[in-house]
Scaffold this motif. Structure first.
Motif, PDB file in Angstrom:
ATOM      1  N   GLY A  10       0.787  -1.226   0.000  1.00 19.08           N
ATOM      2  CA  GLY A  10       0.000   0.000   0.000  1.00 19.08           C
ATOM      3  C   GLY A  10       0.816   1.271   0.000  1.00 19.08           C
ATOM      4  N   ASP A  81      -4.587  -3.802  -6.339  1.00 18.72           N
ATOM      5  CA  ASP A  81      -4.875  -5.022  -5.582  1.00 18.72           C
ATOM      6  C   ASP A  81      -3.581  -5.728  -5.207  1.00 18.72           C
ATOM      7  N   THR A  82      -3.500  -6.187  -3.971  1.00 19.82           N
ATOM      8  CA  THR A  82      -2.278  -6.842  -3.495  1.00 19.82           C
ATOM      9  C   THR A  82      -1.978  -8.125  -4.271  1.00 19.82           C
ATOM     10  N   ASP A 290      -0.559  -1.487   4.762  1.00 17.76           N
ATOM     11  CA  ASP A 290      -1.819  -1.591   4.040  1.00 17.76           C
ATOM     12  C   ASP A 290      -2.994  -1.576   5.011  1.00 17.76           C
ATOM     13  N   HIS A 294      -6.190   1.028   5.168  1.00 16.76           N
ATOM     14  CA  HIS A 294      -7.607   0.657   5.226  1.00 16.76           C
ATOM     15  C   HIS A 294      -8.298   1.276   6.441  1.00 16.76           C
ATOM     16  N   HIS A 331       0.715  -1.077  -4.726  1.00 19.42           N
ATOM     17  CA  HIS A 331      -0.372  -0.147  -5.060  1.00 19.42           C
ATOM     18  C   HIS A 331      -0.311   0.940  -3.999  1.00 19.42           C
ATOM     19  N   ASN A 333      -2.380   3.180  -0.827  1.00 16.85           N
ATOM     20  CA  ASN A 333      -3.477   3.079   0.136  1.00 16.85           C
ATOM     21  C   ASN A 333      -3.425   4.331   1.006  1.00 16.85           C
ATOM     22  N   HIS A 342      -7.995   0.758  -1.616  1.00 19.82           N
ATOM     23  CA  HIS A 342      -6.688   1.032  -2.203  1.00 19.82           C
ATOM     24  C   HIS A 342      -6.790   2.211  -3.160  1.00 19.82           C
TER      25      HIS A 342
END
Length: 392
Positions: A10, A81-82, A290, A294, A331, A333, A342
């Motif tokens: 992230g 996306d992870t 990450d 979130h 990605h 985040n 994300h």
């Protein structure tokens, strides 16, 4: 020789040109910059690795005594996306994987399930009820269209039954993952169906109660990939020891790899330091950043960056000429962006080569697959052995 690919989950460094296609506000995403702006941070190792050359900031050194090649990479896959990020990074071509709502593919999914002997109803558009027991729906916890779920209550159906439905769906799904999920819920799952972002509709899994039990069962079914053409398998076949650490141990395929799953950042960094001493290919995912994104917890994200930096500061002096340390992300985040998804951002690519003091700025990479190709070259492997990617 040791080659380490350390992924700060992230960790983006600014919005890609198409970041606002789903959420217009995401054009302002900048995970790194916004976390750095939250308070003064002490990040000497990331500064020495050249992050300040990409993200000029008072918390980061503007010059480095280390030999580094520094650039940024576009993601090279749809969404943010992870799972897709790591598969791409290891050399998979994820260009054919699409963002898709289940509603747009419901007839094809229904036909496949019916052909497999199931009865299928559509209690509302975009949600399928299979055998009156398993719900097939959009995943509402990831970006819209990234993943689909097959969910069932364990009082109604075994996890194997849910998994069987998920496998049938996986065979025709265009999305990155189909996730089989089973647990306990006080009400039928149709009671917890709600609308999501981007026209999606699905099970509100947290509200269902699945996560409150200790018998939650989950299986991730990824898009079909030729894992023999990804970096871990290519390296293992060449006789290189492979260690997968943190979330990388959960989402990357390689039968020969040593796996060290962990979530706590201290444990992930300790496993990485130990594997670096043993040599070979080490792939690490630091997941807690990450999670902080979130949670929209900028303070936690900042603390974790300082913890990662301290681990890197201990790791860097142990590397010897010929070793490589690649620090990157999968990605963005951005914890300040106003939502818990994300963000579609460029990620840093910081390559440290201990035998040199040269500093080089790299052109933007079009895909994370170039990270895997770069690691392959450092290991003396042919990057053409991977399905995608060119060495930076």
């Amino acid at each position: 020789m040791t080659v380490i690919v350390l992924v700060i989950d992230g960790f983006g460094i600014g919005a890609m040109p198409d970041a606002g296609a789903l959420r217009p506000g995401d054009v302002h995403a900048d995970t790194c910059g916004h976390v750095l702006d939250s308070r003064p941070l002490w990040l000497p190792a990331l500064g020495a690795l050249g992050l300040g050359l990409l993200c000029p900031h008072p918390s980061l050194a503007s010059a480095t005594p280390l030999g580094v090649r520094v650039g940024r990479a576009a993601l090279g896959y749809a969404g943010a996306d992870t799972y897709a990020g790591h598969q791409t990074m290891m050399g998979a071509d994820f260009g054919r994987v699409a963002l898709a709502r289940l509603a747009d593919h419901a007839p094809q999914v229904t036909a496949a399930l019916t052909a497999a002997g199931h009865q299928v109803a559509e209690p509302r558009p975009g949600v399928l009820l299979v055998d009156d027991r398993v719900l097939v729906h959009d995943n509402l916890e990831a970006d819209p269209g990234v993943n689909w779920n097959a969910s069932g209550r364990l009082v109604d159906v075994s996890f194997d039954g849910v998994l069987s439905v998920a496998r049938t769906v996986r065979a025709i799904a265009p999305v990155a993952r189909v996730i089989a999920v089973a647990g306990h819920s006080p009400e039928p799952l149709t009671a917890y169906v709600r609308d999501g972002d981007g026209g999606t509709v699905g099970l509100d899994t947290p509200a269902s109660g699945f996560y409150r039990g200790d018998d939650l069962a989950v299986r991730h079914l990824g898009a079909p990939l030729d894992h023999t053409r990804q970096l871990p398998d290519v390296a293992a076949r060449a006789g290189v020891p492979v260690t997968l650490i943190g979330k990388a141990a959960d989402i990357l395929a390689c039968d020969a790899a040593v796996r060290r799953p962990a979530v706590a950042t201290a444990d992930v960094l300790a496993h990485t330091a130990k594997a670096a001493r043993e040599g070979g290919l080490v792939i690490t995912n630091v997941q807690e950043t990450d999670l902080a994104g979130h949670q929209q917890d900028t303070a936690r994200y900042a603390r974790l960056l300082e913890q990662i930096d301290a681990g890197l500061a201990e790791l860097i002096p142990t590397l010897t000429p010929g070793d490589r340390l690649i620090v990157t992300g999968d990605h963005g985040n951005d914890p300040t962006i106003g939502h818990a998804y994300h963000t579609r951002e460029y990620v840093p690519v910081l390559v440290h080569h201990p035998e040199s003091r040269d500093v080089e700025l790299l052109p933007d990479a079009s895909t994370l697959a170039d990270v895997g190709a770069t690691a392959a070259v450092a290991l003396g492997l042919n990057p053409a052995s991977l399905a995608a990617g060119r060495a930076l």
